[in-house]
Design a protein around this motif. Structure first.
Motif, short mmCIF file in Angstrom:
data_model
loop_
_atom_site.label_atom_id
_atom_site.label_comp_id
_atom_site.label_asym_id
_atom_site.label_seq_id
_atom_site.Cartn_x
_atom_site.Cartn_y
_atom_site.Cartn_z
N ASN A 113 0.83 -1.18 0.00
CA ASN A 113 0.00 0.00 0.00
C ASN A 113 0.88 1.25 0.00
N THR A 114 1.62 1.42 -1.08
CA THR A 114 2.48 2.59 -1.24
C THR A 114 2.27 3.15 -2.64
N GLY A 115 2.55 4.44 -2.77
CA GLY A 115 2.40 5.07 -4.07
C GLY A 115 3.43 4.57 -5.06
N SER A 116 3.01 4.26 -6.28
CA SER A 116 3.94 3.77 -7.30
C SER A 116 3.41 4.14 -8.67
N LEU A 117 4.31 4.10 -9.65
CA LEU A 117 3.90 4.29 -11.04
C LEU A 117 4.78 3.43 -11.94
N HIS A 118 4.23 3.05 -13.08
CA HIS A 118 4.97 2.24 -14.02
C HIS A 118 4.44 2.50 -15.42
N GLY A 119 5.21 2.07 -16.42
CA GLY A 119 4.82 2.28 -17.79
C GLY A 119 5.81 1.67 -18.75
N LYS B 124 6.24 9.28 -2.20
CA LYS B 124 5.40 10.05 -1.28
C LYS B 124 4.28 10.75 -2.04
N PHE B 125 3.14 10.87 -1.41
CA PHE B 125 2.01 11.55 -2.03
C PHE B 125 2.40 12.97 -2.40
N GLY B 126 1.99 13.42 -3.60
CA GLY B 126 2.29 14.77 -4.03
C GLY B 126 2.16 14.89 -5.54
N THR B 127 2.52 16.08 -6.03
CA THR B 127 2.49 16.35 -7.46
C THR B 127 3.91 16.41 -7.99
N TYR B 128 4.16 15.72 -9.11
CA TYR B 128 5.51 15.61 -9.64
C TYR B 128 5.53 15.88 -11.15
N ILE B 129 6.73 16.14 -11.66
CA ILE B 129 6.96 16.24 -13.09
C ILE B 129 7.74 14.98 -13.51
N LEU B 130 7.18 14.21 -14.45
CA LEU B 130 7.84 13.02 -14.98
C LEU B 130 8.60 13.42 -16.24
N LYS B 131 9.92 13.13 -16.27
CA LYS B 131 10.76 13.45 -17.42
C LYS B 131 11.34 12.16 -17.99
N PHE C 21 10.40 13.86 -23.11
CA PHE C 21 8.97 13.83 -22.81
C PHE C 21 8.77 14.32 -21.38
N ARG C 22 7.73 15.17 -21.16
CA ARG C 22 7.41 15.70 -19.83
C ARG C 22 5.92 15.55 -19.58
N SER C 23 5.57 15.25 -18.34
CA SER C 23 4.16 15.12 -17.99
C SER C 23 4.01 15.31 -16.48
N SER C 24 2.86 15.86 -16.07
CA SER C 24 2.56 16.05 -14.66
C SER C 24 1.90 14.79 -14.11
N VAL C 25 2.28 14.40 -12.89
CA VAL C 25 1.76 13.19 -12.26
C VAL C 25 1.32 13.51 -10.84
N GLN C 26 0.11 13.12 -10.48
CA GLN C 26 -0.42 13.31 -9.14
C GLN C 26 -0.58 11.96 -8.45
N ILE C 27 0.04 11.79 -7.30
CA ILE C 27 -0.05 10.54 -6.52
C ILE C 27 -0.65 10.87 -5.16
N ASP C 28 -1.78 10.25 -4.84
CA ASP C 28 -2.44 10.48 -3.56
C ASP C 28 -3.11 9.18 -3.11
N SER C 29 -3.92 9.26 -2.09
CA SER C 29 -4.55 8.06 -1.52
C SER C 29 -5.54 7.43 -2.48
N VAL C 30 -6.07 8.24 -3.41
CA VAL C 30 -7.01 7.70 -4.40
C VAL C 30 -6.25 7.09 -5.57
N ASN C 31 -5.26 7.82 -6.08
CA ASN C 31 -4.44 7.35 -7.20
C ASN C 31 -3.04 7.00 -6.69
N ASN C 32 -2.94 5.89 -5.97
CA ASN C 32 -1.63 5.53 -5.40
C ASN C 32 -0.86 4.53 -6.24
N THR C 33 -1.51 3.96 -7.26
CA THR C 33 -0.83 3.07 -8.21
C THR C 33 -1.22 3.52 -9.61
N ILE C 34 -0.28 4.12 -10.30
CA ILE C 34 -0.58 4.73 -11.60
C ILE C 34 0.09 3.94 -12.71
#
Length: 798
Positions: free
Chosen positions: A21-27, A70-77, A86-99
């Motif tokens: 149960n931790t924030g993560s992203l993959h692609g 950690k939960f927050g707003t980030y810039i993915l490069k 490539f640049r994109s904004s990413v929001q990770i919080d309790s609702v969107n903790n696995t992106i």
């Protein structure tokens, strides 16, 4: 055993997923058609884009994963040389903790790719704390050759004229795709099928302990491009005789499945000349021996390979690999022997013709399972492999006695030998890594190896119009061995794992060995022993690329079947050789320290090493009263080896890159347990100079020079080896094709030999194979789009 196999089956088929149960992203990062490996993924806080919070790179399938965010707003490069960022904004919080970012497509920078000078930015090798990795495609001089030819031009590896491979004076363990394989000879693996070669000088605990000389891991090619694509290679050339080779590969990949089929072959006529001279000091009637031998041989190798991969999701992957190999040699050997007395009087002379037909067939299957987790430091890997090998060798021998003027004396003596060998090697391997703290990972694993070999040898002689078996020279040898190994290893680091200053691992491997050798169903050797192998590695990173390292290892070298098989080879009746079933394994303790430095135009790696080995195994020549010199392996007392090694990649000009490697060591051999007169201290060194030149767009010229100084043996030394190779390649058809020409051993200087001097005899032997040859190859890729960019060499300076 049944319960254990049932457990493995259940694990392969029903492993459940885990989550945290931790924030993560993959692609996945791709261009228009292909996944992009080694793309850099950086995550920065939206309020401070100059600060990198996390960083990662894509794997061979273009995939990346970041966790514990950690939960927050980030810039993915996303960045990769030759592509627009490539640049994109990413929001990770309790609702969107696995992106899941799905697929991110990068647009190629055509202007950059058209103007960049590839040679200027290439790393010729990728350095690691335990060794280095090279890409096979960067070596042009092995076109149409084998894995042996590729190793011959690999830094720090010594390959003699007959294919013997050593690192720092010892034979390494050779793995295929990380596993023990039935393809024991590197001459059976075409260079065109190899993706990369990894050299591990001081293996840690997860690797086999039977790696006293280090490990060479040969990774075979495997396409990662989506869609249907393929390639073929055609080649031919001329040494003393003609040679041809070809290969074909076809691959189809979807989002979850990958299928690949490949075939390759090599057919070559070869020649060899051998000269032997021996003086028997204490045998006045058999005083001087002279031998001249000439071989004409035809070699053939064919490989079939099929593999499929299934990736149902981003956490699980399954692989199946099937390999079939056929190998054959037709050898026609002609040997002339002359013996003279101490007063130079003629004693006898004969000619001996041996026609040897050998065939070997190998079938190999491998199953792999890989489990990934949200935490990329956690993993589970399993594999099951099995290899069957069938080897036959039939030899017809005709011996004719001669007068001094070569006139024939009487009828020839006719003999036949049959050598049949069947073997099986099976492996089961399980590796697991589990983070147990913020700064440490616990790795555990098990590996089981079962080897079964049946060797049958029969010698016959011609009598009364028929061949009759000679029971004194015929026998069977059965050998069975089980090795059960377990290891535990802790990997730790100080700081963030991607930027840690200190990285270390401490491990212990335990191996239990059962083996038994039987001659004609009677046990002649039976052993049951356990060994402990502690290992330790420490690295201090001065920055992301420069580091200091220290390694401590304990290793073993178990004698192979060739050294243990007691059959007597009588092809040369005055210099027969056999194995020794009573050989004990060598045990070695080694220490290595090194430094790696990356500069703008120079990459430098320097290592010093020390190794102490007991029960060293070397060939021993025993002179009999009848003038026959029997060659047999023996356990000598101990050997001490210490030395230094350096590898430098330099970029003197835009059109020129080079790699220089050299190693020197002092070896002291104590054989007083065999004879008080056996000891040898010798200083040896070897070096390679690899040059790459870009003459014009799409071209590459490669010049390689090798030198290996004499190497000590208990009773003498091996001779020096030196040679040079040339290769040229031109890209064609918008970089889909390539035409290459290679000349090996340009000055025809490569040969093998040794000199032995004892109180009983002096012996000198030299052999020369037709190593000089000119080869022409053409390669073409088709299917999915192909471009010539910096990804051709995946290890970039920038």
């Amino acid at each position: 055993m049944k319960r254990f196999l049932s457990f493995i089956f259940l694990v392969f088929t029903s492993i459940a997923g885990f989550s945290q149960n931790t924030g993560s992203l993959h692609g996945i990062i791709m261009d228009a058609n292909n996944p992009l490996e080694f793309a850099t993924i950086a995550l920065t806080p939206s309020n401070d884009s100059t600060k990198i919070y996390k960083i990662s790179t894509t794997d061979s399938l273009g995939k990346f994963n970041m966790d514990a965010i950690k939960f927050g707003t980030y810039i993915l490069k996303v960045s990769l040389i030759g592509y627009f960022p490539f640049r994109s904004s990413v929001q990770i919080d309790s609702v969107n903790n696995t992106i899941d970012l799905q697929t991110i497509s990068l647009k190629p920078d055509r202007k950059f790719l058209n103007t960049v000078d590839i040679v200027t930015h290439k790393d010729l090798i990728k350095k690691t704390p335990q060794g280095f990795i090279i890409l096979a495609k960067d070596n042009l001089t092995v076109a149409g050759g084998t894995a042996t030819d590729l190793l011959k031009n690999t830094p720090t590896i010594v390959v003699d004229a007959e294919g013997g491979i050593t690192i720092r004076g010892k034979s390494p363990l050779i793995l295929i795709n990380g596993r023990n394989s039935g393809l024991t000879s590197t001459d059976r693996i075409p260079a065109s099928t190899i993706e990369s070669i990894e050299i591990i000088n001081n293996p840690s605990a997860q690797y086999d302990a039977d790696a006293e000389g280090g490990i060479i891991n040969i990774k075979l090619k495997k396409s990662s491009a989506k869609g249907t694509n393929g390639s073929f290679v055609l080649g031919g050339g001329l040494g003393d005789k003609g040679r041809v080779n070809s290969s074909f590969g076809l691959n189809h990949q979807t989002s979850k499945w990958n299928f690949a089929l490949a075939y390759d072959n090599r057919f070559a006529g070869r020649t060899r000349r051998v000269e032997t001279s021996r003086i028997n000091f204490n045998l006045p009637q058999e005083y001087s021996l002279l031998q001249n031998r000439h071989d004409g041989r035809f070699e053939q190798t064919q490989n079939f390979k099929f593999n499929t991969d299934f990736t149902p999701n981003d956490k699980n992957s399954f692989s199946l690999e099937l390999i079939a190999n056929t190998d054959g040699v037709d050898n026609d050997e002609f040997l002339v022997t002359q013996l003279r007395t101490q007063t130079d009087s003629f004693k006898f002379k004969n000619s001996r013709r041996s026609i040897e037909i050998s065939r070997e067939k190998t079938a190999e299957v491998a199953l792999y399972y890989n489990r990934k987790f949200n935490n990329p430091q956690k993993r589970l890997d399993m594999s099951l492999t099995s290899s069957l090998d069938y080897d036959t060798e039939n030899t017809d021998i005709t011996t004719q006695s001669l007068y001094q003027n070569d006139a024939v004396i009487g009828d020839p003596f006719l003999q036949r030998t049959h050598n049949y060998q069947h073997s099986n090697i099976s492996n089961i391997k399980l590796d697991h890594a589990q983070p147990i703290s913020k700064k440490g990972i616990l790795e555990t694993g098990y590996k089981g190896i079962v080897r079964l070999t049946n060797a049958e040898f029969q010698s016959q002689y011609y009598l009364n119009s028929d061949y009759v078996a000679d029971p004194k020279a015929s026998n069977t040898f059965n050998y069975a061995e089980q090795i059960h190994a377990g290891y535990v290893q802790y990997r730790g680091y100080v700081g963030h794992i991607d930027s840690a200053k200190w990285k270390y691992d401490i491990g212990l491997r335990v191996e239990q060995v059962y083996n038994e050798g039987k001659v004609a169903s009677v046990s002649v050797v039976k052993r049951n022993y356990m060994n402990f192998f502690p290992t330790g590695n420490l690295a201090y990173y001065l920055n992301t690329s420069d580091f200091l390292k220290l390694s401590v290892t304990r290793r073993i070298n178990r004698p192979d079947l060739e050294r243990m098989n007691p059959f007597l080879d009588i092809t040369d009746s005055l210099n027969p050789h056999n194995g020794n079933p009573y050989l004990k394994p060598e045990l070695s303790n080694a220490v290595e320290a090194g430094y790696n430095k990356e500069m703008k135009k120079i990459s430098l790696s320097v290592n010093v090493f020390y190794r102490y080995t007991t029960n060293i195994i070397r060939n021993y020549i025993i002179l009999k009263d009848n003038g026959v010199a029997l060659i047999t392996p023996e356990n000598f007392g101990n050997a001490t080896t210490y030395g230094a090694e350096g590898i430098a990649s330099i970029f003197p000009a835009k059109f020129w890159s080079a790699n220089i490697s050299a190693s020197c060591y002092q070896q002291n051999i104590d054989g007083s347990n065999i004879s008080s007169e056996i000891s040898n201290n010798i200083f040896s060194w070897y070096g390679k100079f690899i040059n790459n030149f870009t003459l014009w767009k799409g071209s590459k010229l490669q010049v390689i020079a090798n030198y290996n100084s004499p190497v000590g043996t208990p009773q003498g030394k091996n001779i020096e080896i030196y040679y040079a190779d040339l290769g040229f390649q031109q890209k064609l058809f918008k970089n889909r094709g390539a035409l290459g020409i290679v000349m090996t051993d340009v000055f025809n200087t490569q040969r093998k030999g040794y000199s032995s001097v004892t109180p009983d005899f002096s012996n000198h032997r030299y052999s020369k194979i037709d190593t000089r040859a000119v080869l022409l190859t053409f390669a073409y890729s088709f299917g999915t789009s192909f471009k010539e960019d910096l990804m051709e060499n995946k290890f970039s300076n920038e």
